[in-house]
Motif scaffolding. Structure first.
Motif, short mmCIF file in Angstrom:
data_model
loop_
_atom_site.label_atom_id
_atom_site.label_comp_id
_atom_site.label_asym_id
_atom_site.label_seq_id
_atom_site.Cartn_x
_atom_site.Cartn_y
_atom_site.Cartn_z
N ARG A 50 0.80 -1.48 0.08
CA ARG A 50 -0.09 -0.06 0.11
C ARG A 50 0.83 1.34 0.20
N ARG A 51 0.28 2.26 -0.71
CA ARG A 51 1.11 3.43 -0.72
C ARG A 51 0.10 4.65 -1.25
N ALA A 52 0.08 5.73 -0.38
CA ALA A 52 -0.70 6.68 -0.67
C ALA A 52 -2.24 6.52 -1.51
N GLY A 53 -2.90 5.64 -0.79
CA GLY A 53 -4.37 5.26 -1.11
C GLY A 53 -4.19 4.18 -2.35
N TRP A 54 -3.14 3.55 -2.80
CA TRP A 54 -3.10 2.64 -3.82
C TRP A 54 -2.80 1.34 -3.20
N THR A 55 -3.30 0.37 -3.45
CA THR A 55 -3.11 -0.89 -2.85
C THR A 55 -2.86 -2.03 -4.13
N GLN A 56 -1.96 -2.75 -4.14
CA GLN A 56 -1.62 -3.80 -5.08
C GLN A 56 -1.56 -5.20 -4.41
N SER A 57 -2.00 -6.20 -4.75
CA SER A 57 -1.75 -7.49 -3.94
C SER A 57 -1.16 -8.76 -4.73
N TYR A 58 -0.13 -9.18 -4.52
CA TYR A 58 0.61 -10.26 -5.30
C TYR A 58 0.81 -11.68 -4.69
N ARG A 59 0.75 -12.57 -5.24
CA ARG A 59 0.98 -13.91 -5.06
C ARG A 59 2.54 -13.89 -4.75
N ASP A 60 3.26 -14.80 -3.81
CA ASP A 60 4.41 -14.76 -3.53
C ASP A 60 5.28 -15.59 -4.34
N LEU A 61 4.67 -16.79 -4.77
CA LEU A 61 5.57 -17.64 -5.97
C LEU A 61 7.06 -17.48 -5.92
N HIS A 62 7.63 -17.89 -4.63
CA HIS A 62 9.19 -18.00 -4.60
C HIS A 62 9.70 -16.64 -4.85
N GLY A 63 9.18 -15.58 -4.32
CA GLY A 63 9.79 -14.02 -4.53
C GLY A 63 9.32 -13.49 -5.70
N TRP A 115 6.72 -12.09 -6.49
CA TRP A 115 6.03 -10.71 -5.91
C TRP A 115 6.76 -9.46 -6.07
N ILE A 116 8.06 -9.78 -5.99
CA ILE A 116 9.04 -8.47 -6.09
C ILE A 116 9.11 -8.01 -7.34
N ARG A 117 9.06 -8.91 -8.46
CA ARG A 117 9.13 -8.36 -9.85
C ARG A 117 7.87 -7.83 -10.41
N GLN A 118 6.72 -8.30 -9.81
CA GLN A 118 5.40 -7.86 -10.19
C GLN A 118 5.51 -6.43 -9.50
N PHE A 119 5.88 -6.34 -8.31
CA PHE A 119 5.94 -4.89 -7.66
C PHE A 119 6.94 -4.16 -8.62
N GLU A 120 8.12 -4.44 -8.98
CA GLU A 120 8.99 -3.42 -9.69
C GLU A 120 8.19 -3.17 -10.94
N ALA A 121 7.54 -3.98 -11.55
CA ALA A 121 6.92 -3.79 -12.90
C ALA A 121 5.88 -2.50 -12.70
N ASP A 122 5.06 -2.90 -11.50
CA ASP A 122 4.12 -1.77 -11.32
C ASP A 122 4.95 -0.42 -10.77
N LEU A 123 6.01 -0.40 -10.16
CA LEU A 123 6.71 0.84 -10.00
C LEU A 123 7.15 1.54 -11.29
N THR A 124 7.68 0.68 -12.36
CA THR A 124 8.10 1.11 -13.64
C THR A 124 6.66 1.71 -14.51
N CYS A 125 5.65 1.19 -14.25
CA CYS A 125 4.37 1.55 -14.80
C CYS A 125 3.69 2.96 -14.25
N ARG A 126 4.42 3.35 -12.91
CA ARG A 126 4.18 4.37 -12.08
C ARG A 126 2.67 4.11 -11.35
N PHE A 127 2.49 2.78 -10.92
CA PHE A 127 1.15 2.53 -10.57
C PHE A 127 1.22 3.37 -9.08
N PHE A 128 2.10 3.35 -8.32
CA PHE A 128 2.06 3.93 -6.99
C PHE A 128 2.39 5.31 -6.81
N LYS A 129 2.39 6.18 -7.87
CA LYS A 129 2.65 7.37 -7.98
C LYS A 129 1.41 8.23 -7.67
#
Length: 82
Positions: free
Chosen positions: A53-66, A68-82
């Motif tokens: 969660r960040r500033a009203g934005w929420t995203q959930s990821y399945r862990d699947l052996h880590g 989730w971190i790649r998926q999180f970085e893809a969301d940062l690249t797409c500016r999802f959490f801006k």
């Protein structure tokens, strides 16, 4: 069957280190995000659901052996959490 809730500090050290590196690459610090995870009783740890969660934005990821971190970085690249 119950659900166990975890905080950021309960995640494996490798996941925390990778998360911190991803944050740094995109100009953030881990404190900019609220991280929690949940796992159903009897499920393997790598199948937990990680929620970011960040500033009203929420995203959930399945862990699947880590993965989730790649998926999180893809969301940062797409500016999802801006």
């Amino acid at each position: 069957m119950g659900t166990t809730l975890f905080r950021y500090t309960d995640l494996p050290i490798g996941d925390r280190a990778a998360f911190e590196l991803v944050c740094a690459r995109h100009g953030y610090a881990p404190v900019h995000f609220d991280i929690s995870a949940s796992a159903k009783a009897g499920e393997p740890a790598h199948e937990r659901l990680v929620t970011v969660r960040r500033a009203g934005w929420t995203q959930s990821y399945r862990d699947l052996h880590g993965q989730w971190i790649r998926q999180f970085e893809a969301d940062l690249t797409c500016r999802f959490f801006k």
